[in-house]
Design an enzyme around this catalytic site. Structure first.
Site, PDB file in Angstrom:
ATOM      1  N   HIS A 162       0.825  -1.207   0.000  1.00  0.00           N
ATOM      2  CA  HIS A 162       0.000   0.000   0.000  1.00  0.00           C
ATOM      3  C   HIS A 162       0.855   1.252   0.000  1.00  0.00           C
ATOM      4  O   HIS A 162       2.029   1.221   0.371  1.00  0.00           O
ATOM      5  CB  HIS A 162      -0.962   0.024   1.199  1.00  0.00           C
ATOM      6  CG  HIS A 162      -0.299   0.140   2.534  1.00  0.00           C
ATOM      7  ND1 HIS A 162       0.093  -0.943   3.287  1.00  0.00           N
ATOM      8  CD2 HIS A 162       0.050   1.232   3.275  1.00  0.00           C
ATOM      9  CE1 HIS A 162       0.636  -0.542   4.417  1.00  0.00           C
ATOM     10  NE2 HIS A 162       0.625   0.782   4.442  1.00  0.00           N
ATOM     11  N   GLU A 213      -8.014   5.116   9.676  1.00  0.00           N
ATOM     12  CA  GLU A 213      -7.569   4.860   8.303  1.00  0.00           C
ATOM     13  C   GLU A 213      -8.568   4.039   7.506  1.00  0.00           C
ATOM     14  O   GLU A 213      -9.393   3.334   8.065  1.00  0.00           O
ATOM     15  CB  GLU A 213      -6.176   4.194   8.300  1.00  0.00           C
ATOM     16  CG  GLU A 213      -6.038   2.957   9.172  1.00  0.00           C
ATOM     17  CD  GLU A 213      -6.234   1.654   8.453  1.00  0.00           C
ATOM     18  OE1 GLU A 213      -6.508   1.650   7.244  1.00  0.00           O
ATOM     19  OE2 GLU A 213      -6.142   0.600   9.115  1.00  0.00           O
ATOM     20  N   GLN A 250      -3.917   3.611   1.159  1.00  0.00           N
ATOM     21  CA  GLN A 250      -4.334   3.734   2.564  1.00  0.00           C
ATOM     22  C   GLN A 250      -4.432   5.221   2.908  1.00  0.00           C
ATOM     23  O   GLN A 250      -3.427   5.936   2.868  1.00  0.00           O
ATOM     24  CB  GLN A 250      -3.310   3.056   3.468  1.00  0.00           C
ATOM     25  CG  GLN A 250      -3.665   3.114   4.952  1.00  0.00           C
ATOM     26  CD  GLN A 250      -2.558   2.511   5.809  1.00  0.00           C
ATOM     27  OE1 GLN A 250      -1.390   2.886   5.670  1.00  0.00           O
ATOM     28  NE2 GLN A 250      -2.904   1.570   6.661  1.00  0.00           N
ATOM     29  N   HIS A 278       3.913   7.251   3.557  1.00  0.00           N
ATOM     30  CA  HIS A 278       4.821   6.102   3.582  1.00  0.00           C
ATOM     31  C   HIS A 278       4.487   5.117   2.472  1.00  0.00           C
ATOM     32  O   HIS A 278       3.412   5.182   1.866  1.00  0.00           O
ATOM     33  CB  HIS A 278       4.787   5.390   4.945  1.00  0.00           C
ATOM     34  CG  HIS A 278       3.473   4.722   5.269  1.00  0.00           C
ATOM     35  ND1 HIS A 278       2.475   5.324   6.001  1.00  0.00           N
ATOM     36  CD2 HIS A 278       2.986   3.494   4.949  1.00  0.00           C
ATOM     37  CE1 HIS A 278       1.457   4.496   6.134  1.00  0.00           C
ATOM     38  NE2 HIS A 278       1.739   3.380   5.494  1.00  0.00           N
ATOM     39  N   GLU A 296       7.498   0.857   5.287  1.00  0.00           N
ATOM     40  CA  GLU A 296       6.809  -0.093   6.166  1.00  0.00           C
ATOM     41  C   GLU A 296       6.915  -1.491   5.574  1.00  0.00           C
ATOM     42  O   GLU A 296       6.748  -1.675   4.363  1.00  0.00           O
ATOM     43  CB  GLU A 296       5.333   0.333   6.290  1.00  0.00           C
ATOM     44  CG  GLU A 296       4.479  -0.568   7.171  1.00  0.00           C
ATOM     45  CD  GLU A 296       3.015  -0.120   7.201  1.00  0.00           C
ATOM     46  OE1 GLU A 296       2.715   1.030   6.808  1.00  0.00           O
ATOM     47  OE2 GLU A 296       2.177  -0.942   7.593  1.00  0.00           O
TER      48      GLU A 296
HETATM   49  C1  MC0 Z   1       8.851  12.307   9.681  1.00  0.00           C
HETATM   50  N1  MC0 Z   1       9.846  12.481   8.804  1.00  0.00           N
HETATM   51  C2  MC0 Z   1       9.528  11.883   7.656  1.00  0.00           C
HETATM   52  C3  MC0 Z   1       8.248  11.332   7.869  1.00  0.00           C
HETATM   53  N2  MC0 Z   1       7.854  11.595   9.138  1.00  0.00           N
HETATM   54  N3  MC0 Z   1      10.186  11.779   6.496  1.00  0.00           N
HETATM   55  C4  MC0 Z   1       9.573  11.110   5.486  1.00  0.00           C
HETATM   56  N4  MC0 Z   1       8.332  10.562   5.613  1.00  0.00           N
HETATM   57  C5  MC0 Z   1       7.660  10.644   6.777  1.00  0.00           C
HETATM   58  N5  MC0 Z   1       6.452  10.094   6.892  1.00  0.00           N
HETATM   59  C6  MC0 Z   1      11.077  13.228   9.023  1.00  0.00           C
HETATM   60  C7  MC0 Z   1      10.787  14.651   9.471  1.00  0.00           C
HETATM   61  O1  MC0 Z   1      10.558  15.486   8.361  1.00  0.00           O
HETATM   62  C8  MC0 Z   1      12.015  15.003  10.231  1.00  0.00           C
HETATM   63  O2  MC0 Z   1      13.036  15.371   9.343  1.00  0.00           O
HETATM   64  C9  MC0 Z   1      12.413  13.700  10.891  1.00  0.00           C
HETATM   65  O3  MC0 Z   1      11.794  12.661  10.100  1.00  0.00           O
HETATM   66  C10 MC0 Z   1      11.895  13.610  12.313  1.00  0.00           C
HETATM   67  O4  MC0 Z   1      10.518  13.837  12.264  1.00  0.00           O
HETATM   68  P1  MC0 Z   1       9.658  14.407  13.476  1.00  0.00           P
HETATM   69  O5  MC0 Z   1       8.491  15.099  12.912  1.00  0.00           O
HETATM   70  O6  MC0 Z   1      10.538  15.125  14.454  1.00  0.00           O
HETATM   71  O7  MC0 Z   1       9.063  13.141  14.147  1.00  0.00           O
HETATM   72  P2  MC0 Z   1       9.672  11.995  15.024  1.00  0.00           P
HETATM   73  O8  MC0 Z   1      11.174  11.913  14.943  1.00  0.00           O
HETATM   74  O9  MC0 Z   1       9.069  12.112  16.377  1.00  0.00           O
HETATM   75  O10 MC0 Z   1       9.032  10.742  14.264  1.00  0.00           O
HETATM   76  C11 MC0 Z   1       9.314  10.424  12.927  1.00  0.00           C
HETATM   77  C12 MC0 Z   1       9.092   8.914  12.776  1.00  0.00           C
HETATM   78  C13 MC0 Z   1       7.648   8.627  13.259  1.00  0.00           C
HETATM   79  C14 MC0 Z   1       9.274   8.557  11.298  1.00  0.00           C
HETATM   80  C15 MC0 Z   1      10.123   8.178  13.612  1.00  0.00           C
HETATM   81  O11 MC0 Z   1       6.714   9.346  12.465  1.00  0.00           O
HETATM   82  C16 MC0 Z   1       7.303   7.172  13.272  1.00  0.00           C
HETATM   83  O12 MC0 Z   1       7.625   6.430  14.210  1.00  0.00           O
HETATM   84  N6  MC0 Z   1       6.584   6.669  12.234  1.00  0.00           N
HETATM   85  C17 MC0 Z   1       6.215   5.272  12.152  1.00  0.00           C
HETATM   86  C18 MC0 Z   1       4.805   5.070  12.625  1.00  0.00           C
HETATM   87  C19 MC0 Z   1       3.780   5.799  11.775  1.00  0.00           C
HETATM   88  O13 MC0 Z   1       4.108   6.599  10.914  1.00  0.00           O
HETATM   89  N7  MC0 Z   1       2.469   5.498  12.065  1.00  0.00           N
HETATM   90  C20 MC0 Z   1       1.363   6.104  11.295  1.00  0.00           C
HETATM   91  C21 MC0 Z   1       0.938   5.211  10.183  1.00  0.00           C
HETATM   92  P3  MC0 Z   1      13.889  16.693   9.536  1.00  0.00           P
HETATM   93  O14 MC0 Z   1      14.805  16.726   8.347  1.00  0.00           O
HETATM   94  O15 MC0 Z   1      12.894  17.798   9.598  1.00  0.00           O
HETATM   95  O16 MC0 Z   1      14.630  16.469  10.841  1.00  0.00           O
HETATM   96  S1  MC0 Z   1       0.229   3.723  10.860  1.00  0.00           S
HETATM   97  C22 MC0 Z   1      -0.067   2.703   9.568  1.00  0.00           C
HETATM   98  O17 MC0 Z   1       0.187   3.062   8.461  1.00  0.00           O
HETATM   99  C23 MC0 Z   1      -0.683   1.354   9.902  1.00  0.00           C
HETATM  100  C24 MC0 Z   1      -2.061   1.551  10.480  1.00  0.00           C
HETATM  101  C25 MC0 Z   1      -0.720   0.416   8.692  1.00  0.00           C
HETATM  102  O18 MC0 Z   1      -0.113   0.698   7.643  1.00  0.00           O
HETATM  103  O19 MC0 Z   1      -1.370  -0.630   8.779  1.00  0.00           O
END
Ligand code: MC0
Length: 140
Positions: free
Chosen positions: A7, A43, A59, A83, A133
């Site tokens: 996705h 979602e 998604q 993502h 992912e």
């Molecule tokens: C953040 N960054 C990204 C990003 N999110 N870059 C690309 N794509 C993304 N989606 C970048 C920011 O721009 C920043 O870069 C740096 O990462 C740190 O971001 P932050 O805003 O300070 O946030 P953090 O560090 O607290 O968290 C970022 C992180 C987090 C990726 C670790 O979003 C995470 O754990 N994501 C995984 C879980 C998730 O996304 N869940 C929702 C979908 P700069 O350069 O500005 O420092 S759940 C889902 O999809 C499930 C239901 C499913 O598929 O079944």
């Protein structure tokens, strides 16, 4: 290692409005809706196509609160691709193999994802700016 693109996750402010857009513009059909408290999202999965190794989806993701992953993404970057989820045969093995290559795993162990999948995220900073992912699912 990857079976298919499972996705593409798209961040949006209003899930119902975005579903209506994807349905009326592209003719996609919602096959699942969930609230995932752990991930901080509401979602919907919209079916795109079927292939030999399973189906692929769009998604649509609306944050449950502003300080969630999707909420922070929206406030920094606005709506858009959040993502890419790749289908893998064994998420734990994929995590071990990819982690051994130096890519940071966000999750220490697989978590619950959409439609009963086991999922794990890789850090976007180690994947050229793309939040990636891994998705293990038995659905086809
Ligand atoms: C953040 N960054 C990204 C990003 N999110 N870059 C690309 N794509 C993304 N989606 C970048 C920011 O721009 C920043 O870069 C740096 O990462 C740190 O971001 P932050 O805003 O300070 O946030 P953090 O560090 O607290 O968290 C970022 C992180 C987090 C990726 C670790 O979003 C995470 O754990 N994501 C995984 C879980 C998730 O996304 N869940 C929702 C979908 P700069 O350069 O500005 O420092 S759940 C889902 O999809 C499930 C239901 C499913 O598929 O079944």
């Amino acid at each position: 290692m990857f079976l298919r693109i499972d996705h593409v996750g798209i961040a949006c402010h209003n899930l119902e409005e975005k579903i209506e857009f994807y349905e009326s513009t592209f003719g996609l059909v919602v096959v699942s809706r969930e609230v995932n408290q752990e991930q901080g999202v509401k979602e919907a999965m919209l079916h795109v196509a079927d292939g030999d190794s399973g189906a692929s989806y769009v998604q649509l993701l609306e944050p449950l609160h502003p300080d969630s992953a999707v909420g922070k993404y929206l406030s920094k970057r606005g709506e858009g691709v959040h993502h890419i989820g790749y289908g893998v045969p064994d998420v734990a093995k994929a995590m071990a193999d990819i982690g051994a290559k130096g890519v940071r795993l966000i999750d220490e162990r697989p978590r619950h994802g959409s439609m009963g999948a086991s999922i794990a995220f890789l850090h976007p900073k180690d994947v050229g700016g793309v939040l990636t992912e891994l998705v293990e699912t038995s659905r086809h």
